[in-house]
Design a protein around this motif. Sequence first.
Motif, PDB file in Angstrom:
ATOM      1  N   CYS A  25       0.729  -1.343   0.061  1.00 13.68           N
ATOM      2  CA  CYS A  25       0.086  -0.085  -0.125  1.00 13.68           C
ATOM      3  C   CYS A  25       0.816   1.226   0.137  1.00 13.68           C
ATOM      4  O   CYS A  25       2.011   1.376   0.472  1.00 13.68           O
ATOM      5  N   GLU A  44      -3.103   3.654   1.182  1.00 20.04           N
ATOM      6  CA  GLU A  44      -3.808   3.931  -0.150  1.00 20.04           C
ATOM      7  C   GLU A  44      -3.672   2.580  -0.682  1.00 20.04           C
ATOM      8  O   GLU A  44      -2.329   2.170  -0.903  1.00 20.04           O
ATOM      9  N   THR A  45      -4.834   1.759  -1.205  1.00 19.65           N
ATOM     10  CA  THR A  45      -4.476   0.806  -2.035  1.00 19.65           C
ATOM     11  C   THR A  45      -5.493   0.745  -3.280  1.00 19.65           C
ATOM     12  O   THR A  45      -6.622   1.343  -3.218  1.00 19.65           O
ATOM     13  N   GLN A  46      -5.418   0.089  -4.220  1.00 15.58           N
ATOM     14  CA  GLN A  46      -6.287  -0.197  -5.382  1.00 15.58           C
ATOM     15  C   GLN A  46      -6.578  -1.622  -5.313  1.00 15.58           C
ATOM     16  O   GLN A  46      -7.476  -1.918  -6.252  1.00 15.58           O
ATOM     17  N   GLN A  47      -6.334  -2.280  -4.140  1.00 15.23           N
ATOM     18  CA  GLN A  47      -6.991  -3.508  -4.002  1.00 15.23           C
ATOM     19  C   GLN A  47      -8.280  -3.560  -3.449  1.00 15.23           C
ATOM     20  O   GLN A  47      -8.468  -3.462  -2.113  1.00 15.23           O
ATOM     21  N   LEU A  48      -9.269  -3.617  -4.189  1.00 15.15           N
ATOM     22  CA  LEU A  48     -10.769  -2.961  -3.565  1.00 15.15           C
ATOM     23  C   LEU A  48     -11.381  -4.163  -3.100  1.00 15.15           C
ATOM     24  O   LEU A  48     -11.194  -5.302  -3.324  1.00 15.15           O
ATOM     25  N   TYR A  61     -15.548   4.565  -7.811  1.00 19.84           N
ATOM     26  CA  TYR A  61     -14.065   4.771  -7.136  1.00 19.84           C
ATOM     27  C   TYR A  61     -13.125   3.363  -7.489  1.00 19.84           C
ATOM     28  O   TYR A  61     -13.579   2.481  -8.246  1.00 19.84           O
ATOM     29  N   ASN A  62     -11.770   3.699  -7.410  1.00 20.14           N
ATOM     30  CA  ASN A  62     -10.934   2.747  -7.630  1.00 20.14           C
ATOM     31  C   ASN A  62      -9.680   2.768  -6.643  1.00 20.14           C
ATOM     32  O   ASN A  62      -8.772   1.984  -7.069  1.00 20.14           O
ATOM     33  N   THR A  63     -10.015   3.535  -5.609  1.00 23.78           N
ATOM     34  CA  THR A  63      -8.910   3.469  -4.563  1.00 23.78           C
ATOM     35  C   THR A  63      -9.468   3.533  -3.157  1.00 23.78           C
ATOM     36  O   THR A  63     -10.589   4.241  -2.988  1.00 23.78           O
ATOM     37  N   GLN A 128      -9.316   7.683  -8.643  1.00 23.23           N
ATOM     38  CA  GLN A 128      -7.930   8.201  -9.015  1.00 23.23           C
ATOM     39  C   GLN A 128      -7.870   8.233 -10.490  1.00 23.23           C
ATOM     40  O   GLN A 128      -7.680   7.038 -11.033  1.00 23.23           O
TER      41      GLN A 128
END
Length: 131
Positions: A25, A44-48, A61-63, A128
């Motif tokens: 992250c 912060e992560t983009q692993q939703l 959203y993507n973050t 993002q």
Amino acid sequence: MSETIIWPELQALYGASPVPDLDTCHFFYLHIDERGTSVTFGFETQQLPPYPEPEWSRKAYNTLLFWIEFTGVTELRVAGLLAEAERAVRITEDGSPTRLKVSVESERRSVSFTAASARVSHTRVYLQGAL
């Protein structure tokens, strides 16, 4: 690789799926509150998560942002500022279930302390860049 700590607030969002490893992250926030003897980290992560909060469905959203608040902090050590992308996050029990040993270290900078407790204090999502 960060140590395995069960964060109930994140586990509710991820279910049986693995929660994001803190080392993967983006570590974007560090707040030291000497009055309340607390330290807060922001990640912060983009692993939703597969089980998002219901109110998140109202927007794209993507973050995912999440903050971990450590309380009862003692033995605080800070060397430099934590701006490097390459760093290791460690959160382990310090020989007893009532203390956590926490460190974030990069090649030239670090912060470390012990804490009585930790929790994910809040989460937020945002869009993002372009999808």
